[in-house]
Design an enzyme around this catalytic site. Structure first.
Site: not given
Ligand code: FNR
Length: 414
Positions: A134, A163, A184, A186, A212, A287, A309, A311, A342
């Site tokens: 994302p 995202s 994803q 938020y 995330t 994530k 991740s 980020h 990632d």
């Protein structure tokens, strides 16, 4: 996260840009207007490389060619938004260096005439383990943004994660992809907004929500971005509004009322997972997990999958390579749920290393955004083709004709 909500002064705007995951693009800042500036971001690309412009995506030999082409194409501030890490970019560099530290231990005399790169995630078979991570605000890189990415993912058969701060709504992206995307999340401090996001993702067919969890302090101090913005002669305020207005204009948050404090992820705790679980049928993937402790806790809370991740070095400046976190997390998870990883994946050999060290699939961020910035859909497709080809070559040389045969013994450390 943002300390000046009302003033549109250049100074506060720069602060916002440096701290926002939600760079918004309006017409004056689009790549097609790039010719108005001769300025370039101060990044890691040599002048010589920049002189050799690619005429088409097909000419790219590796993903770095597309990075250079994207730098030529994009407004300096947008390219820097793509590239930036935080603080001195140590974690960003560590991600790539960490992968480079490992060497391969190929096995000989294995029949590798046909390869199996299929991966099964939550009951669905994907032809390749390369997933599009994302990334917000993709219209900062190409006017077609997430739609170009979705069309490329469709043409090449890749899983795409969309995202929350996408510049195109989930309904349109899912339709361009032709298959549901993973969504994803938020969340904001406002539960009703989170519910609405979940509902929209579900109605667009998303089978998986990816929460995330790695930006409790906003997006940190993005120095590389802040410096490039200073050098970019454009008047950014022509396109970008105040921080909160920009966020509220994002397609997934449009029509909602929330404050910058609501937007902050600082209050997010493990309790939230229960609430999320009760609110959706989608599989829940976390994530941003980087330790065995949090991997164990994730399992206790019944998550369905983990993305290891940091980020892409844009959250905490830990200085730790994501591949090292992967080893630790994979050892804790022991195959009980899928583990994706990632951060720093730039080559087929990187993918092979990540899979050897416990990843079921890998996500890429910057590489496909380079392709997008350089040539739109064709650029994303080229990146995916290059990485798939490189992975196949790496598997043949390693003597691993199927993903399940990519075992830890195929890699080593000096
Ligand atoms: C990101 N990333 C990200 N992650 C996320 O969960 N939500 C988001 O909106 C974004 N946005 C975003 C924008 C840009 C420009 C980049 C480069 C990255 C992080 C992304 O999903 C992924 O974790 C990293 O990009 C992986 O590292 P590499 O492949 O870029 O090294």
């Amino acid at each position: 996260m943002h300390d000046d909500l009302t003033s549109l002064s250049r100074r506060s705007f720069l602060r916002f840009l440096a701290g926002s995951p939600a760079l918004l693009v309006l017409p004056g800042c689009r790549p097609s207007d790039r010719a108005t500036s001769g300025a370039r971001a101060d990044t890691d690309v040599s002048d010589a490389a920049l002189e050799e412009a690619l005429k088409s995506a097909e000419q790219a030999i590796n993903v770095f060619d597309l990075r250079d082409a994207a730098q030529r194409s994009l407004p300096p501030a947008h390219f820097a938004y793509l590239q930036t890490g935080v603080d001195g970019d140590a974690t960003l560099r560590a991600n790539e260096a960490g992968l480079a530290r490992y060497y391969l231990r190929p096995r000989r005399l294995v029949d590798v005439s046909s390869l199996d790169t299929k991966v099964r995630l939550f009951g669905i078979d994907w032809p390749t383990p390369i997933v599009l991570a994302p990334a917000g605000s993709q219209r900062a890189f190409h006017p077609e943004g997430e739609l170009a990415t979705a069309r490329a993912a469709k043409a090449q058969g890749h899983l795409q994660i969309l995202s929350s701060v996408t510049s195109t709504a989930v309904e349109e992206v899912a339709s361009a992809r032709g298959e549901p995307v993973w969504y994803q999340l938020y969340p904001t401090g406002r539960w009703d907004i989170t519910q609405r996001l979940l509902r929209r993702a579900e109605e667009a067919g998303s089978p998986v929500v990816v929460l995330t969890v790695d930006i409790p302090a906003g997006t940190g101090n993005r120095e590389t971005l802040a410096r490039a913005v200073r050098k970019d002669p454009r008047d950014c305020t022509q396109c970008h509004g105040s921080p909160i207005d920009d966020l509220r204009r994002k397609p997934m948050y449009q029509g909602t009322e929330f404050t910058l404090e609501d937007w902050s992820q600082a209050r997010l705790t493990w309790d939230f997972l229960g609430r999320l679980r009760d609110a959706t049928q989608m599989k829940l993937v976390l994530k941003g997990i980087v330790t065995a402790e949090d991997a164990h806790r994730s399992l206790q809370y019944g998550v369905d999958g983990i993305v290891v991740s940091n980020h892409g070095g844009r959250a905490e400046e830990s200085g730790r390579a994501s591949i090292e976190s992967l080893r630790e997390v994979a050892a804790a998870v022991k195959g009980r749920v899928p583990v994706l990883m990632d951060g720093g994946i730039r080559r087929g050999t990187d993918i092979l290393k990540a899979m050897a060290l416990g990843a079921d699939a890998v996500c890429i961020g910057r590489p496909y955004l380079w392709g997008l910035g350089a040539f739109g859909q064709a650029g994303v497709e080229r990146v995916l083709t290059i990485l798939r080809n490189e992975l196949q070559i790496a598997m043949r040389f390693a003597g691993a004709p199927a993903l399940r045969e990519i075992t830890p013994s195929l890699v080593g450390l000096p």
